[in-house]
Design a protein around this motif. Structure first.
Motif, mmCIF file in Angstrom:
data_model
loop_
_atom_site.group_PDB
_atom_site.id
_atom_site.type_symbol
_atom_site.label_atom_id
_atom_site.label_comp_id
_atom_site.label_asym_id
_atom_site.label_seq_id
_atom_site.Cartn_x
_atom_site.Cartn_y
_atom_site.Cartn_z
ATOM 1 N N HIS A 22 0.823 -1.201 0.000
ATOM 2 C CA HIS A 22 0.000 0.000 0.000
ATOM 3 C C HIS A 22 0.868 1.266 0.000
ATOM 4 O O HIS A 22 0.632 2.208 -0.770
ATOM 5 C CB HIS A 22 -0.909 -0.017 1.228
ATOM 6 C CG HIS A 22 -1.843 1.152 1.324
ATOM 7 N ND1 HIS A 22 -2.633 1.546 0.270
ATOM 8 C CD2 HIS A 22 -2.110 1.999 2.347
ATOM 9 C CE1 HIS A 22 -3.347 2.601 0.643
ATOM 10 N NE2 HIS A 22 -3.052 2.892 1.895
ATOM 11 N N GLY A 26 1.339 3.768 -3.136
ATOM 12 C CA GLY A 26 0.945 5.159 -2.895
ATOM 13 C C GLY A 26 1.991 6.133 -3.421
ATOM 14 O O GLY A 26 1.655 7.135 -4.059
ATOM 15 N N PRO B 18 -6.838 4.960 -5.002
ATOM 16 C CA PRO B 18 -5.913 4.526 -3.962
ATOM 17 C C PRO B 18 -6.622 3.604 -2.979
ATOM 18 O O PRO B 18 -7.809 3.745 -2.718
ATOM 19 C CB PRO B 18 -5.477 5.833 -3.288
ATOM 20 C CG PRO B 18 -6.432 6.876 -3.742
ATOM 21 C CD PRO B 18 -7.066 6.412 -5.008
ATOM 22 N N HIS B 22 -4.422 -2.192 -1.789
ATOM 23 C CA HIS B 22 -4.270 -2.393 -0.343
ATOM 24 C C HIS B 22 -5.395 -3.271 0.196
ATOM 25 O O HIS B 22 -5.170 -4.216 0.956
ATOM 26 C CB HIS B 22 -4.274 -1.028 0.348
ATOM 27 C CG HIS B 22 -4.078 -1.095 1.824
ATOM 28 N ND1 HIS B 22 -3.060 -1.806 2.408
ATOM 29 C CD2 HIS B 22 -4.773 -0.532 2.844
ATOM 30 C CE1 HIS B 22 -3.142 -1.685 3.727
ATOM 31 N NE2 HIS B 22 -4.165 -0.912 4.009
#
Lengths: 220, 220
Positions: A22, A26, B18, B22
């Motif tokens: 993540h 990012g 985003p 994740h």
């Protein structure tokens, strides 16, 4: 089709644990980087190695930001597969004929690679309608695959359906002149297997003047 | 070496933005899934397609959890590359010799694949010390690559160094009998290129009784 050319390939050594991917993604997103591939090369409780291929407008800016990212311990630039192995010709079918198509394709790729192209020739000898149809359907997911040559004596049914599907996704398909319905579903039909391999390479080489869509006939 | 066999390959359609990767990797981690590869197949502002290959103890449990994940819109199981294309023999060097090694390897792979093996034969004709050394060093990063055959007439210097490095990483290297220092750095040296291709396939086929480390001589 996977025509995007990643100009940055990085081996990242990071700490392990949730949030690492993540954090890394990012940083890349913040630099408008487009991740084309992530491979987890090593993964232990303390340490993870990620192989990333990224297309990014400001490569140096991204590298600097990754160097300062908390999770990243080490960055090793590596050569992209695009740079090393280039565009791929995929040949599948019966062993005897796959071998002859490969001879033509490898010899022709050699001539273009000497002039700065990067073309590799990948093959799998396979028998049976279902395994072949499955393999044809997998080609558009193969990185850097540009043209498929079907080399055999009889192919039809489910393989023909698969050929029509992958052509609709933008893949070029060359078939040997053979029994069954696959030739009529293909972009080009070639009788001599060596010539089929040569033409497959010519069709994707920037160093060749040859475009299948400009040919006045489609069977040779 | 990438010997891990992912038993699950999924094409996930998710929303973009985003946190998506994740969220997906979090679900997989919660099921003790080991992600061996993530490829971003498509990426638009509204929609992302991820190709994931995962090794996981409870595949059905993971699939169920992904189906209920907020970011996931669609899950399409696809065939893993391991299932479709199997182990890879990589052949590189001069076009004429790469072609002859390929003939041997493809014909032998055909015989094993008919008996249930999955072996593919991938080649790149390349010239020059630096490009070849770079390509040798990239092979351990290639998914499913198991054995490398170097086919040429003269290879040494930086290529020899690269051969020693990749052997230290667990890759088997077969060299044609040629000038230069690469043969003495390799696991096996073979004079006939067709036989070199056959032996490369035998060395990795579970259907063959042939182990390089059991041979009493290393040059043929």
């Amino acid at each position: 089709m996977p025509n995007q050319v990643p100009q940055l390939a990085l081996m990242l050594t990071t700490r392990s644990g949730p949030g690492v991917l993540h954090a890394v993604t990012g940083v890349i997103a913040a630099h408008q980087g487009d991740i084309t591939s992530v491979t987890i090369v090593e993964h232990t409780p303390g340490l993870t190695q990620l192989l990333l291929e990224v297309t990014v407008p400001d490569a140096d800016g991204l590298l600097g930001a990754l160097r300062h990212a908390e999770v990243v311990q080490q960055i090793d630039p590596v050569a992209t597969f695009q740079h090393v192995f280039g565009k791929r010709v995929i040949i599948m079918g019966g062993g005897a004929q796959v071998g002859q198509v490969a001879i033509g394709a490898i010899t022709e790729a050699d001539r273009h690679n000497i002039r700065g192209e990067k073309i590799s020739v990948d093959t799998i000898p396979l028998v049976g309608e279902q395994p072949l149809a499955e393999a044809v359907r997998a080609v558009p997911r193969l990185p850097r695959a540009r043209v498929l040559v079907l080399a055999g004596s009889l192919m039809g049914g489910e393989i023909e359906k698969a050929v029509r599907e992958v052509r609709a996704q933008g893949l070029t398909v060359i078939s040997l002149n053979m029994a069954g319905s696959v030739p009529e579903a293909s972009d080009l039909v070639v009788t001599d297997p060596v010539q089929a391999g040569v033409m497959a390479v010519m069709a994707i080489a920037d160093t060749a003047r040859f475009r299948i869509d400009r040919l006045s006939k489609r069977t040779f």
